[in-house]
Write an enzyme that holds these catalytic residues in place. Sequence first.
Site, short mmCIF file in Angstrom:
data_model
loop_
_atom_site.label_atom_id
_atom_site.label_comp_id
_atom_site.label_asym_id
_atom_site.label_seq_id
_atom_site.Cartn_x
_atom_site.Cartn_y
_atom_site.Cartn_z
N ASP A 473 0.70 -0.97 -0.08
CA ASP A 473 0.01 -0.28 -0.09
C ASP A 473 0.69 1.50 0.14
O ASP A 473 0.31 2.20 -0.85
CB ASP A 473 -0.25 -0.26 1.13
CG ASP A 473 -2.34 -0.71 1.29
OD1 ASP A 473 -2.60 -1.07 -0.39
OD2 ASP A 473 -2.76 -1.25 2.59
O1 CEZ Z 1 -2.37 -2.13 5.53
C1 CEZ Z 1 -2.38 -3.54 5.12
C2 CEZ Z 1 -3.31 -4.12 3.80
O2 CEZ Z 1 -4.81 -3.92 4.30
O3 CEZ Z 1 -1.00 -3.71 4.20
C3 CEZ Z 1 -0.78 -4.25 3.04
C4 CEZ Z 1 -1.66 -4.47 2.07
O4 CEZ Z 1 -1.62 -5.90 0.88
C5 CEZ Z 1 -3.59 -5.11 3.09
O5 CEZ Z 1 -3.95 -5.08 1.86
C6 CEZ Z 1 0.23 -4.45 3.01
O6 CEZ Z 1 0.87 -3.45 2.21
O7 CEZ Z 1 0.28 1.86 4.81
C7 CEZ Z 1 -1.04 1.40 5.10
O8 CEZ Z 1 -1.62 2.18 4.21
C8 CEZ Z 1 -1.23 -0.09 5.17
O9 CEZ Z 1 -1.69 -0.20 4.21
C9 CEZ Z 1 -1.23 -0.84 6.00
O10 CEZ Z 1 -2.08 0.11 6.67
C10 CEZ Z 1 -1.01 -2.27 6.23
C11 CEZ Z 1 -1.48 -2.45 8.05
O11 CEZ Z 1 -0.73 -3.31 7.76
C12 CEZ Z 1 -2.87 -2.63 8.17
O12 CEZ Z 1 -2.77 -4.64 7.62
#
Ligand code: CEZ
Length: 787
Positions: A473
């Site tokens: 992300d």
């Molecule tokens: O969120 C996760 C997402 O729920 O991060 C993963 C992604 O593949 C998942 O779908 C890897 O990026 O910084 C952010 O915006 C991220 O979105 C985080 O919040 C992350 C967290 O670890 C929560 O699960």
Amino acid sequence: KMHFSKDGKRYHLRDQKIMPKADTFLWNNSVLAHVTAMGFSQTQFMQPEPTMYSHAPQKSEKAAMAPEPQYFDHHPGRFFYLKNHDTQSIFSAPSMPMNMELDVYDFEPGLSDVRWTAEKDGMEVVIQFALPYGDDVVELWKVTVRNKKDEPQKVSLYPYFPVGFPSWMNTEGHYDDELGGMLAYALTPYRKLKDYDKVKQMKDYVYFIAHVKPVTWEANSAKFEGYGGLRNPDGIRHEGLSCTEASYETTICAMEHVLELSPYESKTIYFIFGPANNRDEVLTMKNKYLYPNAINDAVEQFNNLYEENKGCIQIQTPDETVNNFINHWIIKQIVYHAKTLRMVTDPQTRNHIQDTMAMTYLDPGHVKDLYKLALSQQSINGEMPDGILLTEDAELKYVNQVPHRDHCVWAAFAIGAYLDETNDVGFLDEKVPYADDETPETVYKHVCKGIEWLILDRSERGLSYIGQGDWNDPMNMVGYKGRGESVWLSQATVYAMKVWLPICQFFKDHKRVRTFESIVQSMNDTLNHVAWDGCWYARGFNDDGEAFGVSTDDEGQIFLNTQSFGILCGAASGERLDLLVNAVEERLTTPYGVTLLAPSYTYMHEKIGRVTQKHPSTAENGSIYCHANAFYTYALYEKGYGQKAYDILRTLIPGPDEHDMKQREHLPLYIPNYYRGAHNERVIGKSSHLMNTGSLPWIYRCFVEGLFGLKGKKNGLKIEPQLPKAFKDVSLTRVFRGKTLNIDMHQKEGMKVTEIILNGNKVAGNMVTMEAMKVNNDIIVNCPLTK
Ligand code: CEZ
């Protein structure tokens, strides 16, 4: 001091000090409660967005569970003070806020409830907490105080449940005689007239009611604490609480119950705590839940739910922690994910699909509608949205407003896994409309279109564009100018085609078969040509065409995901495969798992993005990200690296070694989102304490299809175990397409190839066909020794 109960469904942590952050969670369709050994607690409920109703004195802006909660005296919790009237001595249970040394302490998280036992000076308090099964938002508490002396004791019990000061518009609280409990009110702050209608629907009341009336009460936090603060509150030192309301002041729900106990006598009080929209709703909840058996009923219903969904394997290995985790605890975590989709109204598409995917192995019927829902939000051009809207009012929020390029790969993986397990090819013919075209098309076509969108979304040389992110992300600045490429997404796209190809073949979709096959070939060639850094795959290329995730980088030289998917997509073979596996071992592996990248970034890299600004070795910046570990182990099993795969897989489940658990501060009850990576020796391995993770389907598959090698194929079950050295003899039950298989596996000296004996008859090869299976089957599998 730390161990599972005999049946593996409860844990005991009998030392108050060794792991104060040990935690667990409970859930129902609308509530997620996170509690710690010390008694801290965060509860969120859906209305329909995640909301909290019990706050620290200062309003926190956090709207939902986040990693690494930081605890402090005024962190919300559920605490019980006890005062002995004769000695005037006070202690608090389960531990906080007074944190006095207890004579007996036991934190006992169960699958469906949480219990604590705290005893001091002959007075025992047993606390039990559960959530009701279903949709209701209410916490059920039961507290039993037992006199363990052979003389009478008179004590006061004071529960302390904070509300905080969550609303700058209106926060208040008092004792409501008619309700027989505390009633607080904290208006959801708003400014726009149009929001009034929404706010009117909110559960802005908070109630706390005991089944017997208290003798005194307190709603006013300042009065309760006085000069002593939470560790030694004036309110409790004095005779009786002051019965003061909170009038635009920090609000608490505290009460006093006086208990006169004869020798060895115990008395129990039940409490309910929760939010409501109005007083009538409070009364409804009171009538529904304030009765002695409420907790037992809830526990029973949850236990039944886990029993009904107990998964397609029940295992008996020499490792008790692993048995309990796979037989019970991962089940709980999977069901929580699948039924609540992490309690958001717009789950990220990849989360929606993978959280559902794990259910394939528990209750395959559950997944179809959820996949169809996701596919119904796909565009006719094949593109999947960033999030799946679950309610009519839902909208894409937060990270879902940032376009990510990977959302089309997940349906292929998940539906591929579903077909392996069920062979329900009929599902592929079910029809679903598109978001922008009502003419329904088959599930098969939807997935094909998703892959074709990925095929088009590539650079001239044939690698996938990354835009503002892929699986990762916060990797938001690699390709925002439109040129950057993702090596990971390229590999994932190839892997999606590889998973989908047999299905295209099944449909005799020759044209697609030819196209996909040739693109698989050409993309893998390109990957090996431009993305192979010598010993591993680069992570991508930025808008200026520069590679990153390569050995010449100062930080972030190697990324785990491009190695995992480099294996899965088939690009890595022969020498490359060995080099890459060695590189992961040398550069990313820690005693607590494999880090997502190394070294962690320590400053902002503007050609990579926000990920480099996260604290080194947390989350995507080089933590031991469990989801990525699960991908990697899954890939290792695919290539027959059974022992290496297991060595990593095992690190994701803490214990039984005490040092290991203490360092992680995590019990083997759920897989956290991540453990801290290697950047700081002091905090390496620390759990994120976040119960949301995409790793569950992959971990479960690693056990079922990898370690035990029981993989569904069109005609039956392929049996190809990769037992770790430590598992010389295992037995398990595998449920597969309505049949039950009782399987014993042995590693045997002198065996050259695996031998399978089905109901007394030796099977030729390693396939047990559906025709050969009875309803109940006994299978013996003799394997060569694992080296
Ligand atoms: O969120 C996760 C997402 O729920 O991060 C993963 C992604 O593949 C998942 O779908 C890897 O990026 O910084 C952010 O915006 C991220 O979105 C985080 O919040 C992350 C967290 O670890 C929560 O699960």
